[in-house]
Structures are given as C-alpha cells and as structure tokens.
Write an enzyme that holds these catalytic residues in place. Sequence first.
Site, PDB file in Angstrom:
ATOM      1  N   ALA A 251      80.958  30.905  76.854  1.00 47.95           N
ATOM      2  CA  ALA A 251      79.930  31.234  77.807  1.00 47.95           C
ATOM      3  C   ALA A 251      78.813  32.082  77.013  1.00 47.95           C
ATOM      4  CB  ALA A 251      80.387  32.024  78.985  1.00 47.95           C
ATOM      5  N   ASP A 252      77.668  31.946  77.446  1.00 50.29           N
ATOM      6  CA  ASP A 252      76.564  32.834  76.797  1.00 50.29           C
ATOM      7  C   ASP A 252      76.321  34.046  78.096  1.00 50.29           C
ATOM      8  OD1 ASP A 252      75.023  31.943  74.155  1.00 50.29           O
ATOM      9  OD2 ASP A 252      76.378  30.447  74.861  1.00 50.29           O
ATOM     10  N   ARG A 253      76.513  33.746  79.140  1.00 48.36           N
ATOM     11  CA  ARG A 253      76.213  34.565  80.318  1.00 48.36           C
ATOM     12  C   ARG A 253      76.842  34.163  81.426  1.00 48.36           C
ATOM     13  NH1 ARG A 253      71.165  38.359  81.720  1.00 48.36           N
ATOM     14  NH2 ARG A 253      70.905  37.920  79.406  1.00 48.36           N
TER      15      ARG A 253
END
EC number: 5.3.1.23
Length: 362
Positions: A251-253
């Site tokens: 996940a990036d965010r």
Amino acid sequence: MSLQSIKYQRGSLEILDQLLLPVVSKYLPVRGVEDGWKVINKMQVRGAPAIAIVGCLSLAVEIYPEEFSSKKSLRQEIEGKLNYLVSARPTAVNMKISADELITLANELTKDDAITVEEMKQRFLKATEAMLEKDIADNRAIGANGAKAILEHVAEATGVATAGPVRVLTHCNTGSLATAGYGTALGVVRNLSELGKLEHVYCTETRPYNQGARLTAYELVHEKLPATLVLDSMVAALLRVKNVAAVVVGADRVAANGDTANKIGTYQIAVVAKHHGVPFYVAAPLTSIDLEIPSGDHIIIEVRPDREMTHVGEHRIAAPGINCWNPAFDVTPASLITGIITEHGVFKPEALKVEITKLLEL
C-alpha cells in the site's frame, strides 16, 4: 540473503538504481536533497517505505557537514527541505508522515533552551538513521503476522488443524527493493517460505513500469523462491485454475476507512479475488495509514508521463499520436479487503481507525 536497496553510513547514502534492474545492478550516490528528490521522482527508488527513508536520509546527508548559526536556521532548513521532498511523489503517505514527525522533533528541540544547535543536529541525524532499523523490524513483524493470518484462514476454510504449504499471488514490488529490507507483502511471502509453508508465489508483471517483472521476479530468483511471473491480464484465469490461497499486496496510502491506494491494477485484482472467494490482504506499516483522510476519495492519485506507456526503454510499442491515461495508482475499496496486515497485527478495514488510534495513544 535479501537484496540491499539502500546503503547508508553517516554522511554517505547510495541507492540501487531500480530503473536499470534486472540487467544492471548499479548504486547511485545521493549527495543531498536535490539528489533525493530526483531519484524518488524518477522512480530510481520506489516503494512507499523506501521513498520516506531515502528522502529523510538525503536531508541527513546534506546537513551532516553543515554548520548552523542557530537552532532556528537549522529548523527552517529541516522544515523547508522535508516539505520539498514530500512533493516528489505525493500519493505515498510515508514521506509525509515521516516529514511531519521530524519537523515536530525539530520544533521541540528549537524550543528547548538546554539543547545546543549541535546537539539538535545530532538528535535529528539519529532520528533519521533510526528509521532504517525500525523499517526492517516492522517488515519482519508484518511478514510474521501476514503468514499467520493466511495459514489460519486456510486451516479454517479447509477444516484442518494446520494448513499445508500455500500458493499466493502478489502485485508490483513490495520487497527489499521497496523498503529498507525484507519487505511488506513480499515479507509475508518470505515468512511463509521460512516456515516451510510456501508452495508457490505468482507475481504480476505490473504494467506499465513492470515492477513485478523487473523487480519482484528479480528478488524471487535471487532468493531461489518457487515463483512464476504472470501478465496482469492473466489474474482471473490464474485464480480460477491454480488454487491460489490468498492475494497479498502492499500500500502507498490507506485511508481511515480502509480504502487503499496501491499500484495501478490492484483494484481489478481485488475485484477478481472477491469473485473467486480468495482472501485479499493489504500489507502496510502504520506509516502507510493516513487517519486524516476519511476515505480513498481524498487520496491524490499521481499521473505519470505518457512515455511510460508508449515505450519500453527506448523502444516505442504504441502507435504515435495515441492519447494515454497513466495513473500510477488506483484505490481498492475497503469492502474488497479481507484484512490489513500491520506490524501490530491484522485488522479488518472497518475496525482499522479505532485500532490504530488505540495504538497511537499508547
């Protein structure tokens, strides 16, 4: 042995140029913030945890030899340059969270009359350097928690006391090349292997930048893990016929409600996994979870240059003149996510905000 994407000692930082992999392994010197911004923006280093670490360490390298006349001037240098580094790739939240934490530290030290400007600089350097060790420890915990969750799910679904070796699918690159070491989603794969519970891992090519084919496959071959590369368009067929036990991605965010921004293509994999009844896990450290945004609708999605779609290296593969839409990320709704694997445990998306808030209050 895991690959080393970041080489650091006080005053010196090098990163493995991921644009050249898997053909060439070359380390690039990062001599300061401008170099840090460029290697992040150009994706010579990528992966949300690695972006934050390289960004912060690039500032540490820059200020290490400098002398500051006052704590105020040092604080201004820290705040201005960290905020600049955040702009290199805005979707990944880790850099923003790390920047905010270091700016808060700088503000506190500036106000403390007992701290000299040199002591303030040393405290800042130690804080940035601690990020390396913490990231590796967090990744190992994520790996253990994720492997346990997958094996427990398989055991429950099949009615056995202990699950046997499993097949898993992953997307993009979430291993040693995307972190300080070991990896998030790929850390789960590594832990399954260490437990003797990995039958096979499938990795997607991850168009258009091919992080799966270039980087994840490179890591899996390097570590001699049983692995097969598949095209992004093969995922539905794969889940139908290959008895995949789980999908695990990075996940990036992650928003407060569990909506997750990750590499483009993640959303469609989650939809297909839901259709086939395959659990879909997101592996992410707390630094990738942004409780300040209520849902994925508030996540800024970076759009990359057309050339990344129309060319492979120097070779054009698309018709000249065609329009392109090239978002680097998509948002997977929380309703498609089985669990979010963190260094502190595995949480249901609907419980994420409450559980993370409790942890942050400790």
